[in-house]
Write an enzyme that holds these catalytic residues in place. Structure first.
Site, PDB file in Angstrom:
ATOM      1  N   ASP A  11       0.886  -1.106   0.014  1.00 10.96           N
ATOM      2  CA  ASP A  11       0.028   0.025   0.143  1.00 10.96           C
ATOM      3  C   ASP A  11       1.014   1.074  -0.020  1.00 10.96           C
ATOM      4  OD1 ASP A  11      -2.135   1.809   0.303  1.00 10.96           O
ATOM      5  OD2 ASP A  11      -2.043   1.621   2.588  1.00 10.96           O
ATOM      6  N   GLU A  71      -1.524  -1.576  -4.351  1.00 12.71           N
ATOM      7  CA  GLU A  71      -2.856  -0.828  -4.414  1.00 12.71           C
ATOM      8  C   GLU A  71      -2.618   0.498  -5.279  1.00 12.71           C
ATOM      9  OE1 GLU A  71      -5.457   1.698  -1.300  1.00 12.71           O
ATOM     10  OE2 GLU A  71      -4.932  -0.473  -0.567  1.00 12.71           O
ATOM     11  N   ASP A 144      -2.103   0.783   7.657  1.00  8.85           N
ATOM     12  CA  ASP A 144      -1.475   0.840   6.398  1.00  8.85           C
ATOM     13  C   ASP A 144      -0.943  -0.626   5.922  1.00  8.85           C
ATOM     14  OD1 ASP A 144      -1.669   3.778   5.618  1.00  8.85           O
ATOM     15  OD2 ASP A 144      -1.342   3.867   7.560  1.00  8.85           O
TER      16      ASP A 144
END
Length: 184
Positions: A11, A71, A144
């Site tokens: 991410d 992502e 996260d």
């Protein structure tokens, strides 16, 4: 014959980069690691990008992932934030590509849908579902890292499915790009 692969999920971010690793043996997932890279202590954006690149290389050299799931940045109204996020994603992708690792990008809604069945799920809902799926004892303070782990799990769930956006110039191109699906 046992088929094993390691998936690194990322991410990307310029404040916090979350990441998670899973091992898939045949079709069974096993949690390996999740963590985050704290970047807010660095003022220089280019220094942050350098650290993202170096840490991604370090993860690759330590865990030898077979694939990377990342992502995709979501489209917001702040153009500067989008530019910085896109750069962070690009640097992480470049690290993987420099080591010859295939990368697949997933929209945040697709990741949430794969994990929870709801494309509008909250970070907390995604984290709780990952805790159930992978038997995590506790969740991290910042989510996260679970977002990075979710990208890896989403990639596993989508393995073998045709991913929209791939294009083939003809049957020969399809066969060449999907040799692993051909019975011999």
């Amino acid at each position: 014959m046992t088929k094993e692969r390691i998936i690194l999920g990322i991410d990307p971010g310029t404040t916090i980069m979350g990441f998670g690793l899973i091992r898939v043996t045949n079709k069974k997932m096993e949690f390996l690691q999740l963590n985050e890279l704290q970047l807010s202590k660095y003022d220089n954006h280019y220094q942050k990008l350098k650290i993202i690149f170096e840490r991604t290389i370090e993860l690759i050299e330590t865990h030898l992932p077979d694939e990377i799931a990342i992502e995709a940045p979501f489209f917001g109204k702040n153009v500067q934030s989008m530019l910085k996020l896109g750069r962070a994603q690009g640097v992480a992708m470049a690290a993987g590509l420099s080591r010859g690792i295939p990368i697949t990008e997933y929209e945040p809604k697709k990741i949430k849908m794969a994990i929870t069945g709801n494309g509008n799920a909250s970070k907390e809902q995604v984290a709780k579902m990952l805790q159930q799926l992978l038997g995590l004892k506790e969740l991290p303070k910042n989510l996260d890292s679970t977002d990075g782990l979710a990208a890896a799990v989403c990639h596993h769930f989508n393995s073998g499915k045709v991913i929209a956006g791939k294009s083939y110039s003809g049957w020969d191109a399809f066969v060449k790009q999907n040799e692993d699906k051909i019975r011999k």
